[in-house]
Design a protein around this motif. Structure first.
Motif, PDB file in Angstrom:
ATOM      1  N   ASN A  22       0.826  -1.209   0.000  1.00 56.00           N
ATOM      2  CA  ASN A  22       0.000   0.000   0.000  1.00 56.00           C
ATOM      3  C   ASN A  22       0.860   1.258   0.000  1.00 56.00           C
ATOM      4  O   ASN A  22       0.523   2.245  -0.655  1.00 56.00           O
ATOM      5  N   GLU A  23       1.966   1.218   0.725  1.00 56.58           N
ATOM      6  CA  GLU A  23       2.851   2.381   0.796  1.00 56.58           C
ATOM      7  C   GLU A  23       3.438   2.709  -0.571  1.00 56.58           C
ATOM      8  O   GLU A  23       3.489   3.871  -0.981  1.00 56.58           O
ATOM      9  N   VAL A  26       0.728   4.183  -2.912  1.00 61.37           N
ATOM     10  CA  VAL A  26       0.484   5.605  -2.632  1.00 61.37           C
ATOM     11  C   VAL A  26       1.601   6.451  -3.225  1.00 61.37           C
ATOM     12  O   VAL A  26       1.357   7.492  -3.846  1.00 61.37           O
ATOM     13  N   LYS A  27       2.848   6.005  -3.052  1.00 63.92           N
ATOM     14  CA  LYS A  27       3.991   6.743  -3.606  1.00 63.92           C
ATOM     15  C   LYS A  27       3.860   6.867  -5.120  1.00 63.92           C
ATOM     16  O   LYS A  27       4.069   7.944  -5.689  1.00 63.92           O
ATOM     17  N   LEU A  29       1.168   6.700  -7.034  1.00 69.51           N
ATOM     18  CA  LEU A  29       0.076   7.598  -7.427  1.00 69.51           C
ATOM     19  C   LEU A  29       0.467   9.056  -7.201  1.00 69.51           C
ATOM     20  O   LEU A  29       0.129   9.932  -8.010  1.00 69.51           O
ATOM     21  N   ASN A  30       1.209   9.333  -6.128  1.00 69.66           N
ATOM     22  CA  ASN A  30       1.724  10.692  -5.908  1.00 69.66           C
ATOM     23  C   ASN A  30       2.732  11.073  -6.980  1.00 69.66           C
ATOM     24  O   ASN A  30       2.743  12.213  -7.461  1.00 69.66           O
ATOM     25  N   THR A  65       3.892   4.097 -12.453  1.00 67.74           N
ATOM     26  CA  THR A  65       2.763   4.928 -12.009  1.00 67.74           C
ATOM     27  C   THR A  65       1.541   4.650 -12.872  1.00 67.74           C
ATOM     28  O   THR A  65       0.418   4.618 -12.380  1.00 67.74           O
ATOM     29  N   GLU A  68       0.013   1.221 -11.814  1.00 72.27           N
ATOM     30  CA  GLU A  68      -0.710   1.282 -10.540  1.00 72.27           C
ATOM     31  C   GLU A  68      -2.006   2.074 -10.678  1.00 72.27           C
ATOM     32  O   GLU A  68      -3.031   1.694 -10.114  1.00 72.27           O
ATOM     33  N   GLN A  72      -5.672   0.494  -9.871  1.00 71.17           N
ATOM     34  CA  GLN A  72      -6.517   1.148  -8.868  1.00 71.17           C
ATOM     35  C   GLN A  72      -7.789   1.731  -9.471  1.00 71.17           C
ATOM     36  O   GLN A  72      -8.585   2.327  -8.764  1.00 71.17           O
ATOM     37  N   ARG A  74      -7.977   4.287 -11.445  1.00 72.28           N
ATOM     38  CA  ARG A  74      -7.845   5.747 -11.372  1.00 72.28           C
ATOM     39  C   ARG A  74      -7.930   6.381 -12.752  1.00 72.28           C
ATOM     40  O   ARG A  74      -6.954   6.862 -13.314  1.00 72.28           O
TER      41      ARG A  74
END
Length: 191
Positions: A22-23, A26-27, A29-30, A65, A68, A72, A74
């Motif tokens: 998960n970490e 998140v990285k 997607l950022n 990126t 992911e 997700q 997105r």
């Protein structure tokens, strides 16, 4: 030719349906948001200051990126990866513009990122501003391939974004003709 993992020089390995932490998700997607903030309105020129070597490196950084964001679901990120003048060539295209492509692709995003299905990209290759990939979506419970395809993307690094995409997709589950089409078929008489 010797076999190798196409992800050997990349941050993450999306060649199989294994999920990342998960970490890290998140990285990534950022990072996607940060890369999109660098995009310029017009496609940047390839120069000694913005070389094909740099563009290829940026495309390799971007790839994780992108994967992911797709896993997700997105669509907000995926659509913004495209330039406004995107040309999207596929079986039911062509589509010209980010908006036109988004309206078509959102249906594919919904199918390939549905709960219980994981997308993977066993093959990804980079050359200058070209990204080529072959992908598949696997049902997590029964390991059935529900869809597969390939695509070629031209991406001018972080400053340019994706400006050409050519895709081929095959969907192999939940593919039924609408009832109104069935009357065209010759059938054996019902007994």
């Amino acid at each position: 030719m010797q076999r190798f993992n196409y992800y050997r020089d990349l941050l993450t390995d999306y060649s199989k349906p294994d999920l990342i932490s998960n970490e890290l998700a998140v990285k990534l997607l950022n990072d996607a948001e940060a890369y999109m903030s660098l995009r310029e309105e017009t496609l940047p020129q390839i120069t000694t200051n913005y070389s094909l070597v740099q563009i290829e490196r940026e495309n390799k950084d971007w790839w994780s990126t992108h994967c992911e964001a797709w896993r997700q679901g997105r669509g907000d990120i995926l659509a913004r990866e495209y330039t406004d003048g995107l040309v999207y060539l596929c079986a039911d295209g062509p589509f010209y513009s980010r908006t036109a492509a988004k309206h078509r692709e959102e249906h594919w995003w919904a199918i390939t990122a549905q709960p219980g299905v994981t997308m993977s990209w066993p093959i990804v290759m980079f050359h200058d501003e070209v990204v080529y990939t072959e992908w598949c979506c696997i049902d997590n419970e029964i390991n059935e391939t529900i869809a597969k395809g390939n695509e070629t993307i031209l991406r001018r690094g972080h400053r340019g974004g994706c400006y050409l995409k050519c895709s081929h997709l095959d969907f192999s589950r939940d593919v039924y003709a609408p009832r109104e089409f069935l009357y065209w078929l010759r059938r054996e008489p019902e007994t």
